[in-house]
Design a protein around this motif. Sequence first.
Motif: not given
Length: 121
Positions: A34, A46, A60, A103
Amino acid sequence: VQLQASGGGLVQAGGSLRLSCAASGRTFSSYGMGWFRQAPGKEREFVAAINWSGARAVYADSVEGRFTISRDNAKTTLYLEMNSLKPEDTAVYYCAASPNCASDLANYNYWGQGTLVTVSS
């Protein structure tokens, strides 16, 4: 796994940047990865995540349609292609590794050191 983010810099609004995150270790392909960011005075948030194979990605809302996350497991590298950059995208960007494509920041066990992205208006 150790992570090293790079590619940040100064760009004008509307411009593009590509961030990279080089990972050490042979287990890179087993991790979800991520990107997160933290602007001055704000909490880390995130940005995007990708599953171990690269087949699934989540974003996002603030970056959907402008940013693209990808990975090359053979090169053990994660990427974030950022287009149509806005001043509000200014932040330190961090890459991170998780057992899942998540996330939630709490799911990530390993973090890179961050790379600064500054978008001027």
